[in-house]
Motif scaffolding. Structure first.
Motif, PDB file in Angstrom:
ATOM      1  N   THR A 466       0.859  -1.185   0.000  1.00 46.34           N
ATOM      2  CA  THR A 466       0.000   0.000   0.000  1.00 46.34           C
ATOM      3  C   THR A 466       0.894   1.233   0.000  1.00 46.34           C
ATOM      4  O   THR A 466       2.120   1.128   0.115  1.00 46.34           O
ATOM      5  CB  THR A 466      -0.908   0.034   1.240  1.00 46.34           C
ATOM      6  OG1 THR A 466      -0.097   0.284   2.397  1.00 46.34           O
ATOM      7  CG2 THR A 466      -1.665  -1.278   1.403  1.00 46.34           C
ATOM      8  N   GLU A 467       0.285   2.378  -0.093  1.00 42.59           N
ATOM      9  CA  GLU A 467       1.076   3.617  -0.085  1.00 42.59           C
ATOM     10  C   GLU A 467       1.782   3.829   1.245  1.00 42.59           C
ATOM     11  O   GLU A 467       2.799   4.533   1.311  1.00 42.59           O
ATOM     12  CB  GLU A 467       0.177   4.815  -0.405  1.00 42.59           C
ATOM     13  CG  GLU A 467      -0.320   4.826  -1.842  1.00 42.59           C
ATOM     14  CD  GLU A 467      -0.805   6.190  -2.280  1.00 42.59           C
ATOM     15  OE1 GLU A 467      -0.963   7.073  -1.416  1.00 42.59           O
ATOM     16  OE2 GLU A 467      -1.022   6.375  -3.497  1.00 42.59           O
ATOM     17  N   ASP A 468       1.276   3.206   2.307  1.00 37.81           N
ATOM     18  CA  ASP A 468       1.881   3.365   3.634  1.00 37.81           C
ATOM     19  C   ASP A 468       2.941   2.306   3.943  1.00 37.81           C
ATOM     20  O   ASP A 468       3.555   2.339   5.017  1.00 37.81           O
ATOM     21  CB  ASP A 468       0.796   3.326   4.717  1.00 37.81           C
ATOM     22  CG  ASP A 468      -0.147   4.519   4.617  1.00 37.81           C
ATOM     23  OD1 ASP A 468       0.333   5.604   4.225  1.00 37.81           O
ATOM     24  OD2 ASP A 468      -1.345   4.352   4.910  1.00 37.81           O
ATOM     25  N   THR A 469       3.143   1.384   3.022  1.00 40.69           N
ATOM     26  CA  THR A 469       4.159   0.348   3.243  1.00 40.69           C
ATOM     27  C   THR A 469       5.544   0.979   3.303  1.00 40.69           C
ATOM     28  O   THR A 469       5.914   1.776   2.430  1.00 40.69           O
ATOM     29  CB  THR A 469       4.125  -0.690   2.105  1.00 40.69           C
ATOM     30  OG1 THR A 469       2.835  -1.311   2.060  1.00 40.69           O
ATOM     31  CG2 THR A 469       5.199  -1.759   2.314  1.00 40.69           C
ATOM     32  N   PRO A 470       6.340   0.653   4.305  1.00 42.45           N
ATOM     33  CA  PRO A 470       7.713   1.176   4.338  1.00 42.45           C
ATOM     34  C   PRO A 470       8.486   0.706   3.102  1.00 42.45           C
ATOM     35  O   PRO A 470       8.358  -0.450   2.680  1.00 42.45           O
ATOM     36  CB  PRO A 470       8.289   0.563   5.622  1.00 42.45           C
ATOM     37  CG  PRO A 470       7.093   0.245   6.466  1.00 42.45           C
ATOM     38  CD  PRO A 470       6.009  -0.143   5.503  1.00 42.45           C
ATOM     39  N   THR A 520       8.017   5.926   3.025  1.00 43.75           N
ATOM     40  CA  THR A 520       6.928   5.055   2.572  1.00 43.75           C
ATOM     41  C   THR A 520       6.872   4.993   1.055  1.00 43.75           C
ATOM     42  O   THR A 520       7.401   5.864   0.354  1.00 43.75           O
ATOM     43  CB  THR A 520       5.566   5.556   3.081  1.00 43.75           C
ATOM     44  OG1 THR A 520       5.270   6.830   2.470  1.00 43.75           O
ATOM     45  CG2 THR A 520       5.560   5.704   4.597  1.00 43.75           C
ATOM     46  N   GLY A 522       4.318   5.429  -0.905  1.00 42.50           N
ATOM     47  CA  GLY A 522       3.574   6.546  -1.490  1.00 42.50           C
ATOM     48  C   GLY A 522       4.426   7.792  -1.642  1.00 42.50           C
ATOM     49  O   GLY A 522       4.412   8.452  -2.686  1.00 42.50           O
ATOM     50  N   LYS A 523       5.178   8.126  -0.603  1.00 37.85           N
ATOM     51  CA  LYS A 523       6.029   9.324  -0.653  1.00 37.85           C
ATOM     52  C   LYS A 523       7.143   9.154  -1.684  1.00 37.85           C
ATOM     53  O   LYS A 523       7.493  10.103  -2.388  1.00 37.85           O
ATOM     54  CB  LYS A 523       6.624   9.596   0.731  1.00 37.85           C
ATOM     55  CG  LYS A 523       5.616  10.079   1.758  1.00 37.85           C
ATOM     56  CD  LYS A 523       6.277  10.297   3.115  1.00 37.85           C
ATOM     57  CE  LYS A 523       5.259  10.768   4.158  1.00 37.85           C
ATOM     58  NZ  LYS A 523       5.888  10.937   5.486  1.00 37.85           N
TER      59      LYS A 523
END
Length: 684
Positions: A466-470, A520, A522-523
């Motif tokens: 997901t976008e929050d996955t490290p 993350t 996403g970033k």
């Protein structure tokens, strides 16, 4: 007195118009003006303008030389200024071997042909990138007249190269098109087999001048020699030390053998060895570098400005990291600008356009205007990032079909793209789709395919990312046992494309390090998109901003000059790169560095990482020390010495590794005997 000596060699070149002549020129020696004046001297001798042919390396050079002649002498009365390709095209059209409508394939069209064929090869990586790498090798193979089976490519395996070049030739025949190398070989073969045609063009062009002769190929040489004929009124000019297009088929041995080829005609050799461009220290450093090449004309390299007392700056520094190196470059750009040097009069030279990402980033963040002369690449323009992004978006459920098709066989899972077309991205339907493998002769692949699908879906299947996955977690799922084993795919690409595996893995690690820096997924992907767009805008506007620091490659810098030049990344993994191992390769790489050095007029700054210093710079540093250090090696305390920068001084004393010298009360310390202080070069 130096000017008088140089004028003598220029005047000799201008007035020697009959028979074979070779002019060996150094960088910044005024050869273009000399050639233009030599042409005018021919007219003064009564030679008809239409009998004079001036062959240049590129179309822009032909146009510039034509304009220069017209400006100096009030117009062109009919002298022919052409590239060798334009000359061959003219001959073929005039002899009705081609029509004006039969345009040679453009570079873009040739790449498209290769991309179409490369799609069928496993391990090609980015097919566009591989096609771009293959094209010059195809041209080099043909320029050297080497059978494809005997050619040793660097961009792919030998067997792959033979298949690709065969398919490329078949494609040209199918669409009834030729390329620029075909033009040369067709023209050469026509002149060889038709004495009547050859005689006609020999009569037309009775006096031939060739610029940048060090970059001539064997096919081009054959054409020029045939046109020159028995009269041999052929003047070639170039600098063997600036031969940097071997990868395209240029053969600097052709220039080296010119005297031998025409010895029965009485060759006249003229040296133009004084450089009017660069200050003394720049010439010293460049000369110390290039003299390590064995295959070259023995020559002096003299700075005219140095004889007038202009020393300039030539400095080499090493840094702990790329970031530190770029900060050092920015600091010096600001200082030079504060000293009155315009941004547009400074240039940052990279070995390849892939190095441009970090300079772009820091120049942008520091609000320093810059311009580029060619399309540049960032770390996010490479095939590895596109693959990783595709795996990530596929797990997120984005653009499923496109992303699945991209990474389906990266690494190879022996899956036919057609059987999963429009298929749901999940374990059961994908395994069902490859059931056919149980029944065909490659049934052994079924188990390998099923295992690969299970590993893929268990690590990077739907919803795993997901976008929050490290980002660290993402990269853990990419490589190693029980993952998709993307590292194996990188090794496969290295093998198929004859790339240095370490270099590809370093690129992968650079992507990983940058990803981890953003935390993350996403970033990281958002940052990558911003970077891609920034580079895209820069490439789109590259010709618009003429007031910024020039960012270009060493190859592209040839023929240009700037007040201040920065050469970045002077490491053994960049110049020479790890793929350059033969003596011929290394000498060409050293010439590339020499060309970059000699673009500087007043200041030359070379930088590198401490742990990967280029062997070329180590050699250069040692050569300069040996040239200047001996004046103090055997001097006792109190003995007078002379330093080329600080003037007359006296030795104060030694420690084990340092010498102290007083210059009129101003104390200077130098590392002894290496004369290397605080990471930058000092002359003694």
């Amino acid at each position: 007195m130096a000017s008088l000596k140089e004028n003598i060699s220029q005047e000799r070149a201008i007035n020697t118009i009959y028979g074979p002549v070779i002019i060996v020129s150094c960088p910044g020696s005024g050869k273009t003006t000399t050639l233009v004046r030599r042409i005018h001297r021919m007219l003064e001798e009564g030679i008809r303008p239409e009998n004079i042919l001036m062959v240049t390396f590129g179309a822009m050079a032909a146009e510039d030389m034509n304009k220069r002649y017209s400006k100096m002498y009030g117009g062109n009365p009919g002298i022919c200024f052409k590239t060798i390709h334009a000359l061959c095209l003219d001959i073929l059209i005039n002899e009705k071997r081609l029509t004006r409508e039969e345009k040679p394939l453009s570079q873009r069209e040739r790449i498209d042909i290769l991309c179409e064929e490369l799609e069928r090869f496993d391990g090609a990586g980015n097919v566009y990138d591989m096609a771009v790498s293959l094209l010059p090798e195809i041209d080099r193979c043909r320029a050297y007249d080497i059978p494809a089976g005997e050619f040793v490519p660097s961009s792919c395996e030998k067997g792959t190269f033979v298949k690709i070049i065969s398919k490329y030739e078949d494609s040209k025949k199918r669409i009834k098109r030729i390329d620029f190398e075909d033009m040369l070989t067709m023209c050469r073969d026509l002149l060889r087999t038709s004495p009547e045609v050859l005689g006609k063009w020999q009569q037309r062009y009775q006096f031939i001048q060739v610029d940048e002769y060090q970059d001539t190929s064997r096919v081009q040489r054959d054409i020029l020699y045939m046109l020159a004929g028995d009269k041999a009124n052929l003047c070639v000019v170039g600098d063997d030390d600036q031969s940097i297009y071997r990868f395209r088929g240029a053969d600097n041995s052709i220039m080296m053998h010119f005297e031998e080829d025409f010895k029965e005609k009485g060759v006249q050799k003229i040296l133009m060895s004084i450089n009017y461009r660069s200050a003394q220290k720049i010439v010293d450093m460049a000369d110390a570098c290039i003299k390590h090449n064995l295959t070259r004309f023995s020559k002096d390299f003299i700075s005219e400005r140095g004889r007038d007392g202009v020393t300039g700056e030539a400095d080499y520094r090493t840094y702990s990291s790329w970031d530190a190196e770029m900060k050092g470059v920015v600091s010096r750009i600001r200082q030079r600008h504060a000293d009155g040097v315009a941004y547009k009069d400074m240039a940052i030279l990279c070995r390849t356009n892939k190095q441009a990402d970090l300079p772009i980033h820091i120049l942008t963040s520091e609000n320093i205007p810059f311009q580029t002369t060619e399309n540049i690449m960032s770390l996010y323009d490479i095939w590895m990032f596109s693959d990783i992004k595709a795996y990530t978006e596929l797990s997120m459920g984005k653009d499923v079909q496109r992303n699945m098709q991209r990474v389906l066989n990266r690494p190879n899972r022996y899956i036919n793209p057609e059987v999963v077309k429009d298929l749901e991205f999940d374990t059961a339907p994908m395994i069902d789709a490859v059931e056919y493998k149980k029944k065909n002769r490659d049934a052994w692949k079924y188990t390998a395919t099923v295992n690969a699908i299970n590993d893929w879906l268990s690590t990077l299947g739907p919803g795993k990312i997901t976008e929050d996955t490290p980002t660290e977690e993402l990269f853990r799922r990419l490589c190693g046992k029980g993952t998709i084993q993307y590292d194996n795919y990188i090794r496969q690409v290295a093998k198929v494309r004859r790339k240095d595996e370490r270099e590809l893995m370093e690129t992968f690690e650079a992507l990983k390090a940058d990803a981890v820096r953003h935390g993350t997924v996403g970033k990281w992907l958002a940052y990558a998109e911003r970077t891609i767009e920034r580079v895209r805008i820069q490439n789109r506007n590259k010709s618009k901003n003429k007031d910024g620091v020039v960012l270009t490659t060493m190859h592209k810098s040839k023929g240009q000059e700037w007040d201040t030049v920065f050469i970045i990344g002077a490491t053994d993994s960049v110049i020479p790169g790890r793929q350059f191992t033969s003596r011929e390769d290394l000498e060409e790489e050293r010439r590339v560095l020499y060309v970059a050095m000699t673009r500087a007029q007043n200041a030359l700054y070379i930088s590198a990482k401490k742990d990967d210093e280029s062997r070329f710079m180590s050699e250069t540093k040692k050569a300069l020390n040996e040239k200047y250090a001996p004046i103090v090696r055997k001097k006792l305390a109190g003995a007078p010495v002379s330093h080329r920068l600080y003037g007359k001084g006296k030795v104060v004393g030694y420690t084990q590794d340092r010498i102290a010298i007083s210059f009129g009360g101003d104390m200077k310390k130098f590392v002894f005997p290496d004369v290397f202080v605080e990471g930058h070069m000092e002359y003694l």
